[in-house]
Design an enzyme around this catalytic site. Sequence first.
Site, PDB file in Angstrom:
ATOM      1  N   LYS A   1      -5.689  -0.345  -7.326  1.00  0.00           N
ATOM      2  CA  LYS A   1      -6.462   0.791  -6.636  1.00  0.00           C
ATOM      3  C   LYS A   1      -7.979   0.856  -7.343  1.00  0.00           C
ATOM      4  O   LYS A   1      -7.684   0.606  -8.733  1.00  0.00           O
ATOM      5  CB  LYS A   1      -6.307   2.104  -5.780  1.00  0.00           C
ATOM      6  CG  LYS A   1      -5.029   1.930  -4.923  1.00  0.00           C
ATOM      7  CD  LYS A   1      -4.633   3.054  -3.809  1.00  0.00           C
ATOM      8  CE  LYS A   1      -4.341   2.822  -2.780  1.00  0.00           C
ATOM      9  NZ  LYS A   1      -3.950   4.542  -2.059  1.00  0.00           N
TER      10      LYS A   1
ATOM     11  N   ARG B   1       4.599   2.032  -3.478  1.00  0.00           N
ATOM     12  CA  ARG B   1       3.986   0.849  -2.755  1.00  0.00           C
ATOM     13  C   ARG B   1       3.462  -0.028  -3.703  1.00  0.00           C
ATOM     14  O   ARG B   1       2.319   0.187  -4.603  1.00  0.00           O
ATOM     15  CB  ARG B   1       3.405   1.536  -1.471  1.00  0.00           C
ATOM     16  CG  ARG B   1       2.882   0.592  -0.609  1.00  0.00           C
ATOM     17  CD  ARG B   1       1.836   1.257   0.010  1.00  0.00           C
ATOM     18  NE  ARG B   1       1.476   0.863   1.379  1.00  0.00           N
ATOM     19  CZ  ARG B   1       0.163   0.211   1.618  1.00  0.00           C
ATOM     20  NH1 ARG B   1      -0.781  -0.227   0.108  1.00  0.00           N
ATOM     21  NH2 ARG B   1       0.225  -0.925   2.333  1.00  0.00           N
TER      22      ARG B   1
END
Length: 290
Positions: A222, A262
């Site tokens: 991210k 994840r």
Amino acid sequence: MIRPADLTRTDRPVLMGVVNVTPDSFSDGGRWATPDAAISHGRELLVAGADILDVGGESTRPGATRPLVEEELARVVPVIMALAADGATVSVDTMRSEVARAAIEAGAAIVNDVSGGLADADMLPVVAATGAAYVAMHWRAHSDTMQQHATYDGPGGVVAAVRDELAERVDAMLAAGIERDRIVLDPGLGFAKTAEHNWTLLRGLEPIARLGYPVLVGASRKSFLGSLLAGPDGVARGVEDREHASSALHVLLAQQGVWGLRTHDVRAAHDALRALARWNRTQPTTEPTP
């Protein structure tokens, strides 16, 4: 149907491998945009150690526009059908009840809803009726406006706000008929949150875990990691060059006892967790005698 408890491991967190069937996802948009490519990628992730394959047909990167429902269905249903037929445990990453219903009919066992039911009023009743497991993420707005809602000025800051807002979603899930053992919570790193909010949440997951539900964390690649790794010129590190930092976080999160991770690079996450497990087996259980 699968409950989160059915996927609990004693040696490491569950690994949820990302299968983006989209042209515009932040990490690998376009690489797996056709059903055949996505199916092949999902199979590769299984070999690498994925416990769950999370198939999504809508990008939720900041600023992303939403596809039509028909387009999202065409992206995910063939992929889910093929991977479920292989025996994989498949999750559908969607905010739409129509897509969730079709995905479950195609073989998905889990609905991973980044909006926690807020984007579609029919989502919770659909999940309740199907018996699927449900991942509810902390969410405040769609991708095109979410960063306008990244304000957490109340007592306890972002951790308290995320905990309380997730608790409200749990109440809504239970009221809709979703049993407790079907619920997983996700703090929603990067969704209506700044980089500093993300780091604060990562250090403060315990109050969220105390709600009593498994916790899934999606930190992989991210943008807050890109900012952390920026060069001297201030330019953020590119998406696919953030994997070492992602793996470090996976180890730290495993040490905190999260239920699931994840991740885009299942092999890297799996390797990091194997090293952690081996490290833990070599540690003394008592203090050595002087």
